[in-house]
Design an enzyme around this catalytic site. Structure first.
Site, PDB file in Angstrom:
ATOM      1  CB  SER A  31      -0.874  -0.003   1.261  1.00 43.36           C
ATOM      2  OG  SER A  31      -1.534   1.220   1.425  1.00 43.36           O
ATOM      3  CE1 TYR A  44      -3.715  -2.104   5.041  1.00 44.15           C
ATOM      4  CE2 TYR A  44      -3.016   0.148   4.588  1.00 44.15           C
ATOM      5  CZ  TYR A  44      -3.388  -1.096   4.139  1.00 44.15           C
ATOM      6  OH  TYR A  44      -3.424  -1.361   2.802  1.00 44.15           O
ATOM      7  CB  ALA A  46       3.061  -0.720  11.858  1.00 45.27           C
ATOM      8  CE  LYS A  48      -0.831  -3.603   3.530  1.00 41.51           C
ATOM      9  NZ  LYS A  48      -0.899  -4.905   2.874  1.00 41.51           N
ATOM     10  CB  THR A  81     -12.455  -2.618  -1.435  1.00 39.96           C
ATOM     11  OG1 THR A  81     -11.837  -1.871  -0.377  1.00 39.96           O
ATOM     12  CG2 THR A  81     -11.434  -3.031  -2.478  1.00 39.96           C
ATOM     13  CD  GLU A  82     -19.259  -4.218   1.858  1.00 37.60           C
ATOM     14  OE1 GLU A  82     -19.716  -4.449   3.002  1.00 37.60           O
ATOM     15  OE2 GLU A  82     -19.470  -4.941   0.872  1.00 37.60           O
TER      16      GLU A  82
END
Length: 156
Positions: A31, A44, A46, A48, A81-82
């Site tokens: 990401s 999140y 961290a 990546k 995305t959802e």
């Protein structure tokens, strides 16, 4: 960490003998959060950063041994995305679409596939021009980039 980092390490380490024999490809879906910090995404982000660090080192070690295995890091930007849309609503409110223009997942998948097949070093998918400029600014002027990021979240 289990899903976003350890699973990749586990799969790659188990597949490495076969990949070495076939001079195969490793494609790591990461990401843009792994190259620039964004408020409210600490855990999140961290995972990546860890993912990109590990596979960056693995790429170098594979090259040292002339393994023929390529590693493509795919930094995915905003994707419709959802789960992502729920996150955008949580961070920016109901008018999130005025701030972020996410790309359809099918287009992101196509970009990742092309980058992997052509053995690209890394690719930034679904990343608009302003985001690419920001990522470059972050490397050259980190304090300035942080202030810009905070301003976009109305913190300053």
């Amino acid at each position: 960490m289990d899903v976003n980092f350890r699973s990749y390490v586990y799969l790659a380490s188990h597949a490495l003998p076969l990949l070495t024999n076939s001079r195969g490809h490793i494609s790591v879906v990461s990401s843009t959060a792994g190259v620039t910090a964004t408020p409210y995404t600490a855990v999140y982000t961290a995972t990546k950063y860890a993912l990109q660090g590990f596979f960056g080192v693995l790429r170098q070690e594979l090259a040292l041994y002339n393994s023929g295995v390529s590693v493509t890091l795919c930094m995915v930007g905003a994707t419709r995305t959802e789960r992502a849309v729920k996150s955008f609503v949580g961070m920016f409110g109901s008018d999130w679409h005025n701030t972020i223009q996410p790309v359809q997942p099918e287009l992101v998948a196509l970009e990742i596939t092309k980058a992997t097949v052509t053995r690209q070093y890394e690719v930034y998918t679904s990343t608009d021009i302003p985001s690419k400029i920001f990522i470059s600014l972050r490397l050259l002027f980190p304090n300035f980039a942080d202030k810009m990021m905070l301003k976009s979240f109305l913190v300053l």
